[in-house]
Structures are given as structure tokens and as C-alpha cells.
Design a protein around this motif. Structure first.
Motif: not given
Length: 446
Positions: A34-39, A113-114, A133-135, A140-143
Motif C-alpha cells: 500500500i502506498i501512502n500518497a503523503n509519505t 501529486g503529479k 484528493t488522490t483520485a 487531472y494528470f491523466r492517469y
């Protein structure tokens, strides 16, 4: 579940327990964990700072709530930013809120987040995130892969939905019917909503046939119905749902109450109030009390100190237990193990409200914030929990509830009415085994 990695990117945030608790059951399909977007390792300093500021503010507000009047006013202002509007009358709620506009402004102006999204895009597996927010960042960055967002409460605010919902390609896992219906009012297209249920731990469920959950519940009912009143009236219901004609003669564990402190550690005082009330019951071995400090060493030290002050040092580790861990992953594993022999869960109505589906009755501590008010309403509607009485007299009213058989009834209501197979539904959707979940709708209004 088989431990097969590489099914999806599973992204959460290290902010309280709620979002990571929702992600933890999905670790079996998480590429690289699992990836934590802030750490996460390699996060740019600018991104880390934005996340740190938002987390610090969240924890400050949660702790500040403890102070009378001023704390209430500050929290009331904060809660308005993420308030869930009344559901009725049904109306168009698709207009973005100030919170959504602020989040998107940060993403656009700072490329927040980019770095993470571009990193994941090199291997565009389905992306499952437990934080809106991560969604938003991924869209926005076209995943290039599929984007799934898992809601973590029984009802959600407009903050979970992007600025242009009708054009959004984010797909949502809704834990309740109310969340699914709410998403439609917020403008999300129906084809992007999957009513799945909340992902409960496989180690507590035992697979889609629920064999481990049913076994644990049988022994729990023995403790929750000491006078046999519930069993006498509803033994056919127990047999129909659990597959046994009669309950075991005795449980495999003593009557156990568990109180988990939240991510900000703000409920430590209530945990000690309960301990003080139950101290004679603990000393007489009529109940085991588990005080869950999480990863807060200071909370654990505080609990042990209070236990000794109350003359319960000889019961420490036996009939009064302080549970903690060094990391959140260790905490979730340990906590899930504790739940298997937990008979009563006393907690504020956080994401743990969904855990009443494990057949655990819930005593509801005062809710904090709009989401928890709705979670409390959901638990009460299911019939598996009720608001706490005065904690100073828990030694009286809690044992009255036991004697009446009501706690056994609440345990069965949670098992029967609350969704239990959310994890398996989500995994099947991510792995493209099914395109929709059709069997979750219930008679409950939300």
C-alpha cells in the motif's frame, strides 16, 4: 485470500486511521504494498509540505475539540467546510464546494501529486484510492489506467466528487446505498458507481462463505446472552444464519470489551472513565477490558499509569490489556486479531462503524464531525448499536444490557443487516471478474 501482488496500485494517506484502515484489507492485491500518497519514498519536498500542513491542521482540530466552548466553535467552523447536506429534498448537489475548489487550485498551481501519478503511470494498473484528493490528482494528470475511489463513511460530503462530476471518469466504490445515492445527487454518472460494501479484513471474515466470521459470532453470542433470553426467542434465526442448531456450551474467551482510541488520541479520557467504572468487575474477572492505544506510545503509558493508580496492576495483561503497535500496519494486524475475541466494541462512530458487520455490537461514543453523526445514525438504523449511557455507571447499565439479551440481538442485527463481502466485491471488480454488484441493496434507507 491468496497473497497475490500486482492486481492494482492501492493508494491511501497517512492521516488518522480511517483511510489506511480501509486500504489495509486490499494489501493482498497491492503492487509493491500500500502506498501512502503523503509519505511514499521519493515524494518531492513541496508535495510533502502541502500534505504535512493539511495533516497538522486535521490533528490540531481533532485535539482542540477536547476544550469546552472554544474547541467546539473552532471545530464547528471546520466541520462546515466538509458538511454533509441533508439528503431530502432530493436536489442537484453537483456544484463544487469551496473545499473542492481549494484542492483543485493546489493541484493546478503546484503540480501537487503529479510526481506520484507519473510514477504509477509507468505501469498503469487499476488505481484504487481511499482518499478523494488522490483520485482528483490521478484524473487531472491523466492517469492512463482505471481510477477507483473507495468512500470510507456511511455517507459522504460533496468533497469526494471533482469539479465536473458528469465528465469525470473516476469510479466509486460505495459502502452503503446512501453513498451510492448521494453520489448521483453530486452528479456522478450511475455507470461509475459500484455498490460494494466496505472492505472488512479477510482474516476476520474467512472468505465469501463467511466461515470464520460465523464461528466467531457463535462463541460471542454465548458471552452476550448469559441468561439465554435471546437464544430462547431466536434460536431459529441463529440456526438459519449461522448453521448451528444450538450455541456452544461455553465461549472460548472471557467477556471482552474493546475501546480503541482514534488517530488523534483524543478519547483517552473516556477510555479511563470506562476503566474507572469497570474496575471492580475487572478485579472480579467478570469482564476483560482492552484499551487500544494504537501507535501512540504516550497514550499507552497514560493507560498503564491509570491502571496502576486504580489498583489493577495485577490484572494488567490479563483482564485489563493495553494494546499498541509500532506502526499502523502492525496495529491493523493486531487490532483485527483482537476483534475476533471482542464481544463489545465501544468507539466513536468512525469507519469502525462498518465493523459491526462482524457481529460485534457497538456502544457509540459521542460523534466528532458530520461524517460520524451520519455513521451513528447508520449503526442505529441497522440495529447493532446505540449511544453510550453515562460512562461513570457503565458497570451498571452495561451488565443490565447483557442480562436482557439486547447485546446478543445487536450482534446478530449487525451480522444480518450490514454488508460483509465488500472486500471480495471490490477485488472482483478491480480484476474485471464482474461489472457490477447487484445483491447488496437492502431494506435499510441508507
Amino acid at each position: 485470500m491468496q497473497n497475490k501482488k500486482g492486481g492494482a496500485w492501492v493508494v491511501s494517506v497517512d492521516m488518522g486511521y480511517g483511510h489506511q484502515r480501509a486500504a489495509h484489507p486490499l494489501r493482498h492485491i497491492a503492487e509493491g504494498g500500500i502506498i501512502n500518497a503523503n509519505t511514499y519514498q521519493g515524494i518531492p519536498a513541496r508535495d510533502r509540505k502541502i500534505w504535512q500542513n493539511s495533516r497538522a491542521f486535521y490533528e490540531f482540530i481533532s485535539r482542540f475539540k477536547q476544550f469546552p466552548f472554544i474547541g467546539d466553535k473552532v471545530f464547528e467552523f471546520y466541520d462546515r467546510l466538509q458538511n454533509i447536506p441533508e439528503y431530502y429534498p432530493k436536489r442537484d448537489l453537483s456544484r463544487p464546494t469551496f473545499q473542492v475548489e481549494q484542492v483543485m487550485s493546489l493541484i493546478r498551481s503546484s503540480d501537487w501529486g503529479k510526481h506520484l501519478i507519473m510514477k504509477l503511470a509507468k505501469n498503469p494498473l487499476p488505481l484504487v484510492t481511499t482518499f478523494f484528493t488522490t483520485a482528483f490528482m490521478a484524473e487531472y494528470f491523466r492517469y492512463p489506467g482505471e481510477i477507483y475511489c473507495l468512500a470510507t463513511d456511511t455517507d459522504i460530503s460533496r468533497a469526494w466528487v471533482p469539479e465536473n462530476p458528469i465528465r469525470s471518469r473516476i469510479r466509486y466504490f460505495a459502502p452503503t446505498s446512501r453513498v451510492a445515492d448521494r453520489l448521483k445527487l453530486y452528479g456522478i454518472r450511475e455507470k461509475n458507481i459500484f455498490l460494494t460494501g466496505f472492505p472488512l479484513p479477510d482474516e476476520n471474515i474467512g472468505g465469501p462463505d463467511l466461515h470464520r466470521l460465523k464461528s466467531d459470532l457463535l462463541y460471542r453470542l454465548v458471552n452476550l446472552d448469559p441468561a439465554g433470553r435471546y437464544n430462547a426467542r431466536y434460536h431459529e434465526l441463529i440456526h438459519h444464519n449461522l448453521g448451528h442448531h444450538r450455541l456452544p456450551k461455553r465461549s472460548l474467551h472471557p467477556l471482552t470489551l474493546t475501546f480503541p482510541v482514534g488517530g488523534a488520541g483524543a478519547q483517552r479520557g473516556l477510555a479511563v472513565d470506562i476503566l474507572t467504572s469497570l474496575r471492580h468487575k475487572i478485579r472480579e474477572h467478570q469482564i476483560t477490558y482492552i484499551m487500544v492505544a494504537g501507535i501512540h506510545n504516550d497514550v499507552g503509558h497514560y493507560f498503564r499509569s491509570e491502571i496502576r493508580k486504580l489498583g489493577l496492576a495485577t490484572e494488567l495483561g490479563r483482564h485489563v490489556v493495553v494494546a499498541g503497535a509500532r506502526t499502523k500496519d502492525e496495529y491493523f494486524v493486531h487490532f483485527n486479531r483482537l476483534l475476533r475475541t471482542t464481544d463489545i466494541l465501544w468507539s466513536k462512530p468512525s469507519e469502525l462503524s462498518f465493523y459491526t458487520a462482524l457481529g460485534i455490537p457497538m456502544i457509540i461514543a459521542p460523534p466528532i464531525g458530520s461524517q460520524e453523526i451520519y455513521n451513528k445514525r447508520w449503526v442505529e438504523t441497522v440495529g447493532s448499536g446505540t449511544a453510550q449511557e453515562d460512562p461513570r455507571y457503565a458497570h451498571e447499565w452495561l451488565f443490565d444490557w447483557l442480562e436482557s439479551g439486547w447485546l446478543a440481538e445487536a450482534a446478530m442485527e449487525g451480522f444480518v443487516e450490514a454488508p460483509k463481502r465488500g472486500l471480495y466485491n471490490i477485488v472482483n471488480i478491480v480484476k474485471n471478474k464482474i461489472t457490477e454488484v447487484k445483491d447488496l441493496k437492502s431494506i435499510l434507507p441508507f
